[in-house]
Write a protein that holds these residues in place. Structure first.
Motif, PDB file in Angstrom:
ATOM      1  N   ASN A   1      31.169  -7.036  47.872  1.00  0.00           N
ATOM      2  CA  ASN A   1      32.106  -6.072  47.299  1.00  0.00           C
ATOM      3  C   ASN A   1      31.376  -4.753  47.082  1.00  0.00           C
TER       4      ASN A   1
ATOM      5  N   ALA B   1      35.592  -4.764  50.506  1.00  0.00           N
ATOM      6  CA  ALA B   1      35.353  -6.142  50.106  1.00  0.00           C
ATOM      7  C   ALA B   1      35.627  -7.036  51.309  1.00  0.00           C
TER       8      ALA B   1
ATOM      9  N   CYS C   1      36.584 -10.159  51.044  1.00  0.00           N
ATOM     10  CA  CYS C   1      37.370 -11.306  50.611  1.00  0.00           C
ATOM     11  C   CYS C   1      38.565 -11.493  51.555  1.00  0.00           C
TER      12      CYS C   1
ATOM     13  N   ASP D   1      41.813 -12.065  51.015  1.00  0.00           N
ATOM     14  CA  ASP D   1      43.109 -11.438  50.730  1.00  0.00           C
ATOM     15  C   ASP D   1      43.062  -9.902  50.675  1.00  0.00           C
TER      16      ASP D   1
ATOM     17  N   CYS E   1      41.927  -6.839  46.070  1.00  0.00           N
ATOM     18  CA  CYS E   1      41.197  -5.968  45.148  1.00  0.00           C
ATOM     19  C   CYS E   1      41.150  -4.527  45.639  1.00  0.00           C
TER      20      CYS E   1
ATOM     21  N   CYS F   1      38.872  -9.342  41.858  1.00  0.00           N
ATOM     22  CA  CYS F   1      38.767  -9.920  43.188  1.00  0.00           C
ATOM     23  C   CYS F   1      38.705 -11.430  42.981  1.00  0.00           C
TER      24      CYS F   1
ATOM     25  N   PRO G   1      39.125 -14.176  44.979  1.00  0.00           N
ATOM     26  CA  PRO G   1      38.302 -15.070  45.819  1.00  0.00           C
ATOM     27  C   PRO G   1      36.810 -15.003  45.498  1.00  0.00           C
TER      28      PRO G   1
HETATM   29 ZN    ZN Z   1      38.844  -9.011  46.907  1.00  0.00          ZN
END
Ligand code: ZN
Length: 132
Positions: free
Chosen positions: A63, A77, A79, A81, A84, A99, A101
Motif C-alpha cells: 500500500n 494498493a 489489494c 478489491d 481503499c 484496506c 484485504p
Molecule cells: Zn485496498
C-alpha cells in the motif's frame, strides 16, 4: 530624527503583527496526524502538515499512502478489491481509509494540544479517576 523614529516604530509593529499572524497560521496547520495500523498493530504516525509518501509492505501486500496539502489518500494498493483507493482524501477527525484485504487502517488523529494543558493539571485528572 523624530519622524524617522516614528517610521521605524511603525515598521516594527507591522513586522510583529505579521509574525504573530504567521505563527497562528502555522500552529493551525501543524495539528493533525494520521496513524497507520496494520493488522491491529500501529505501523506509524505521520504528520499531515508535511507532504510525504508512506510505503507499507507486508509480505505480498503493498500500500502506498500519500500525504498532500494536509490530506491523506491511498495512492496505490495491490489489494484485490482496490476499494481503499476509492475512499478519497481524509484530513479531519473520525475519517479513515480502510484496506480490508490487507487489514490496513489509516485514521486521522486530531491535534490535542489545546487539551494537554488541562490534563497535565492533577486537579483535572483526579475527578475522573475518583468517579469510576
Ligand atoms: Zn485496498
Amino acid at each position: 530624527m523624530k519622524k524617522k523614529d516614528l517610521i521605524l516604530g511603525a515598521g516594527i509593529i507591522v513586522i510583529a503583527l505579521a509574525m504573530l499572524l504567521v505563527m497562528q497560521l502555522t500552529r493551525g496547520e501543524e495539528g493533525n496526524q494520521i496513524r497507520v495500523t496494520l493488522d491491529g498493530k500501529i505501523y506509524g504516525t505521520y504528520s499531515l502538515s508535511k507532504d510525504q509518501t508512506i510505503e507499507v509492505k507486508d509480505g505480498d501486500f503493498y500500500n502506498r499512502i500519500r500525504i498532500e496539502d494536509g490530506k491523506a489518500y491511498m495512492e496505490e494498493a495491490n489489494c484485490p478489491d482496490g476499494y481503499c483507493e476509492e475512499q478519497g482524501k481524509i484530513s479531519g477527525h473520525t475519517q479513515t481509509i480502510v484496506c480490508l484485504p490487507h487489514k490496513l487502517v489509516v485514521e486521522v488523529l486530531e491535534n490535542e494540544n489545546d487539551q494537554s494543558f488541562g490534563t497535565s493539571d492533577p486537579e483535572d485528572v483526579a475527578p475522573d479517576t475518583i468517579a469510576k
